[in-house]
Motif scaffolding. Sequence first.
Motif, PDB file in Angstrom:
ATOM      1  N   TYR A 189       0.837  -1.206   0.000  1.00 37.16           N
ATOM      2  CA  TYR A 189       0.000   0.000   0.000  1.00 37.16           C
ATOM      3  C   TYR A 189       0.873   1.257   0.000  1.00 37.16           C
ATOM      4  O   TYR A 189       0.662   2.174  -0.804  1.00 37.16           O
ATOM      5  CB  TYR A 189      -0.912  -0.037   1.235  1.00 37.16           C
ATOM      6  CG  TYR A 189      -1.587   1.281   1.546  1.00 37.16           C
ATOM      7  CD1 TYR A 189      -2.747   1.677   0.864  1.00 37.16           C
ATOM      8  CD2 TYR A 189      -1.059   2.138   2.512  1.00 37.16           C
ATOM      9  CE1 TYR A 189      -3.366   2.887   1.149  1.00 37.16           C
ATOM     10  CE2 TYR A 189      -1.676   3.345   2.813  1.00 37.16           C
ATOM     11  CZ  TYR A 189      -2.822   3.719   2.132  1.00 37.16           C
ATOM     12  OH  TYR A 189      -3.423   4.917   2.417  1.00 37.16           O
ATOM     13  N   TYR A 190       1.883   1.289   0.880  1.00 38.66           N
ATOM     14  CA  TYR A 190       2.728   2.480   0.972  1.00 38.66           C
ATOM     15  C   TYR A 190       3.557   2.693  -0.286  1.00 38.66           C
ATOM     16  O   TYR A 190       3.868   3.828  -0.656  1.00 38.66           O
ATOM     17  CB  TYR A 190       3.623   2.428   2.220  1.00 38.66           C
ATOM     18  CG  TYR A 190       3.017   3.191   3.387  1.00 38.66           C
ATOM     19  CD1 TYR A 190       2.081   2.601   4.229  1.00 38.66           C
ATOM     20  CD2 TYR A 190       3.352   4.529   3.623  1.00 38.66           C
ATOM     21  CE1 TYR A 190       1.501   3.298   5.266  1.00 38.66           C
ATOM     22  CE2 TYR A 190       2.777   5.239   4.670  1.00 38.66           C
ATOM     23  CZ  TYR A 190       1.853   4.628   5.484  1.00 38.66           C
ATOM     24  OH  TYR A 190       1.283   5.334   6.509  1.00 38.66           O
ATOM     25  N   ARG A 220       9.570   7.328   4.555  1.00 38.03           N
ATOM     26  CA  ARG A 220      10.291   6.592   3.511  1.00 38.03           C
ATOM     27  C   ARG A 220      11.334   5.684   4.156  1.00 38.03           C
ATOM     28  O   ARG A 220      11.546   4.555   3.732  1.00 38.03           O
ATOM     29  CB  ARG A 220      10.954   7.558   2.528  1.00 38.03           C
ATOM     30  CG  ARG A 220      10.009   7.872   1.387  1.00 38.03           C
ATOM     31  CD  ARG A 220      10.609   8.719   0.291  1.00 38.03           C
ATOM     32  NE  ARG A 220       9.578   9.671  -0.085  1.00 38.03           N
ATOM     33  CZ  ARG A 220       9.611  10.965   0.161  1.00 38.03           C
ATOM     34  NH1 ARG A 220      10.685  11.502   0.711  1.00 38.03           N
ATOM     35  NH2 ARG A 220       8.612  11.733  -0.165  1.00 38.03           N
ATOM     36  N   ARG A 221      11.959   6.196   5.231  1.00 39.20           N
ATOM     37  CA  ARG A 221      12.949   5.394   5.960  1.00 39.20           C
ATOM     38  C   ARG A 221      12.255   4.233   6.697  1.00 39.20           C
ATOM     39  O   ARG A 221      12.722   3.099   6.681  1.00 39.20           O
ATOM     40  CB  ARG A 221      13.698   6.289   6.960  1.00 39.20           C
ATOM     41  CG  ARG A 221      15.181   6.019   7.005  1.00 39.20           C
ATOM     42  CD  ARG A 221      15.942   7.122   7.748  1.00 39.20           C
ATOM     43  NE  ARG A 221      15.764   8.440   7.149  1.00 39.20           N
ATOM     44  CZ  ARG A 221      15.385   9.529   7.828  1.00 39.20           C
ATOM     45  NH1 ARG A 221      15.138   9.457   9.127  1.00 39.20           N
ATOM     46  NH2 ARG A 221      15.252  10.697   7.216  1.00 39.20           N
ATOM     47  N   ARG A 222      11.117   4.562   7.342  1.00 39.08           N
ATOM     48  CA  ARG A 222      10.379   3.514   8.066  1.00 39.08           C
ATOM     49  C   ARG A 222       9.943   2.399   7.115  1.00 39.08           C
ATOM     50  O   ARG A 222       9.953   1.216   7.475  1.00 39.08           O
ATOM     51  CB  ARG A 222       9.137   4.104   8.738  1.00 39.08           C
ATOM     52  CG  ARG A 222       9.463   5.035   9.887  1.00 39.08           C
ATOM     53  CD  ARG A 222       8.191   5.554  10.568  1.00 39.08           C
ATOM     54  NE  ARG A 222       8.526   6.532  11.574  1.00 39.08           N
ATOM     55  CZ  ARG A 222       8.159   7.824  11.542  1.00 39.08           C
ATOM     56  NH1 ARG A 222       7.416   8.285  10.551  1.00 39.08           N
ATOM     57  NH2 ARG A 222       8.533   8.647  12.499  1.00 39.08           N
ATOM     58  N   LEU A 248       5.205   3.077  10.488  1.00 42.07           N
ATOM     59  CA  LEU A 248       4.562   4.034   9.576  1.00 42.07           C
ATOM     60  C   LEU A 248       3.260   4.542  10.182  1.00 42.07           C
ATOM     61  O   LEU A 248       2.890   5.702  10.034  1.00 42.07           O
ATOM     62  CB  LEU A 248       4.251   3.348   8.236  1.00 42.07           C
ATOM     63  CG  LEU A 248       5.451   3.076   7.322  1.00 42.07           C
ATOM     64  CD1 LEU A 248       5.092   2.038   6.268  1.00 42.07           C
ATOM     65  CD2 LEU A 248       5.931   4.374   6.675  1.00 42.07           C
ATOM     66  N   LEU A 249       2.568   3.652  10.906  1.00 35.91           N
ATOM     67  CA  LEU A 249       1.246   3.985  11.444  1.00 35.91           C
ATOM     68  C   LEU A 249       1.327   5.016  12.560  1.00 35.91           C
ATOM     69  O   LEU A 249       0.332   5.609  12.952  1.00 35.91           O
ATOM     70  CB  LEU A 249       0.571   2.712  11.979  1.00 35.91           C
ATOM     71  CG  LEU A 249       0.355   1.619  10.925  1.00 35.91           C
ATOM     72  CD1 LEU A 249      -0.132   0.338  11.572  1.00 35.91           C
ATOM     73  CD2 LEU A 249      -0.638   2.104   9.876  1.00 35.91           C
ATOM     74  N   ARG A 293      -3.876   2.225  15.119  1.00 36.06           N
ATOM     75  CA  ARG A 293      -2.572   2.837  14.804  1.00 36.06           C
ATOM     76  C   ARG A 293      -1.559   2.667  15.921  1.00 36.06           C
ATOM     77  O   ARG A 293      -0.404   3.062  15.773  1.00 36.06           O
ATOM     78  CB  ARG A 293      -2.754   4.335  14.553  1.00 36.06           C
ATOM     79  CG  ARG A 293      -3.599   4.636  13.339  1.00 36.06           C
ATOM     80  CD  ARG A 293      -3.710   6.127  13.144  1.00 36.06           C
ATOM     81  NE  ARG A 293      -2.396   6.783  13.197  1.00 36.06           N
ATOM     82  CZ  ARG A 293      -2.210   8.057  12.913  1.00 36.06           C
ATOM     83  NH1 ARG A 293      -3.232   8.806  12.557  1.00 36.06           N
ATOM     84  NH2 ARG A 293      -1.007   8.591  12.989  1.00 36.06           N
ATOM     85  N   LEU A 294      -1.987   2.144  17.054  1.00 42.37           N
ATOM     86  CA  LEU A 294      -1.080   2.028  18.196  1.00 42.37           C
ATOM     87  C   LEU A 294      -0.107   0.867  17.952  1.00 42.37           C
ATOM     88  O   LEU A 294      -0.525  -0.295  17.897  1.00 42.37           O
ATOM     89  CB  LEU A 294      -1.888   1.778  19.479  1.00 42.37           C
ATOM     90  CG  LEU A 294      -1.082   1.641  20.762  1.00 42.37           C
ATOM     91  CD1 LEU A 294      -0.358   2.930  21.108  1.00 42.37           C
ATOM     92  CD2 LEU A 294      -1.983   1.223  21.917  1.00 42.37           C
TER      93      LEU A 294
END
Length: 419
Positions: free
Chosen positions: A181-182, A194-196, A204-205, A253-254
């Motif tokens: 997805y990303y 981008r690094r994550r 990312l979340l 998102r946690l």
Amino acid sequence: MYTAPRGTHDILPEEWPYWRTIIDEIHATAARFGFEQIDTPIFEATGLFVRGVGQGTDIVDKEMYSFRDKGDEEITLRPEFTAGVMRAYLENGMHVRPQPVKLYSIGPIFRFERPQAGRYRQHHQFNVEVIGEQDAAVDAEVISLAWHLFSRLGFRGLALQLNSTGCPRCRPGYLTRLVAYYNQHTAAICDDCRRRLQRNPLRLLDCKNPGCQPIIAGAPRIGEHLCEECANHFADLRSHLDAIELPYTLNHRLVRGLDYYTKTVFEVYAEGIGAQAAVCGGGRYDGLIEELGGPPTPGIGFGSGIERQILTMKEQGIAPKPLPQPALFVAYLGSAARLAAFRLTRDLRDADLAARLSFGARSLKAQLKAADRAGARYALILGEDEVKADVVAVRDLRSSSQQAVARADLIDWLRAHLA
Ligand code: HAM
């Protein structure tokens, strides 16, 4: 003039009522829940944290106080408790004790962070770990322990956020989806993301960058990709929390900033200290002990910043318990009474009566003023006449009345009048 290093602070006497109130409540809470205390060294081999917390995490990549000691060992000031407690569990063969082993610790933690309110380079944590049991009831008990502590401290506006981050069976499949997805949105995300995406996609979340928020909102949710075991565990945890009416919000998102988490993750927020500053964070880490070379052993725990608990008390106007001050002040006049006063003070303390002693050669007026300022109830005055007659002049500092009490009766007299 030297100053305290950036991001550290002195805990002055006037702060101690807060610390003592919280620490007393921690010990009382731990006892109610049947936890035992463990202390581990403040520094450990660097590899323990690299292995345990994980490469690619902010803690390991940017925040550790690491150095080579004079014996050429790679050492790190602990940036968290969990890895050290697991090392201690393994090293001390604690798997032979009745399981689960329920442990708590209190102590300093070191992270090279950008200091701000509630974020320091040296902070203190109350840390809890339950090792050797995978029952979701344990997850609920650990969460309810934090909730109980904060409630006892009088915190208002508590909010528990809850998520499951899956396990090695279901998470890789989810991460593949998340990365795919990303990869369709790389132009829209920040440099950090981008690094994550390369190093630690789950994080990312957790991005706070406004530009990334719409991307996060459309991302696949882990809760929809849990394996049966993780989904059942999470449902079981929730039913336990429901059973004690402990409210929570599901937050897909946690994800938390340490790599060892599996299944349950949670954070607790308190009104008044800002949405960025959790007062408590933790989760399950069923793979950590194996990662550190032990047999497969489940575990779960949390850490709670004591400075953030104090901030919460202050922001919410919660008064700490005052610390006891000596009710007795020993004053003396003239060199003949000096040693008698010193001896009397020793005798009071030996009899469990807290006392301050006057120092130097000051007027009686000055000594009584000092006694008053120290919050004493009685001044015990010795002069040459009192020493000769083997009595003590006892002055009630509230009523300013004074009477002679025989030295032999003094301890009993004070016990009766202070009770
Ligand atoms: P953590 O979320 O990194 O988790 O830290 C736990 C708590 O320590 C945070 O919720 C916060 O209250 C406090 N804290 C963290 N960093 C700072 C800081 N720089 N200044 C002030 N307070 C801070 C852990 O450390 C995990 N070891 C918790 C755990 C135990 N998970 C399982 N068992």
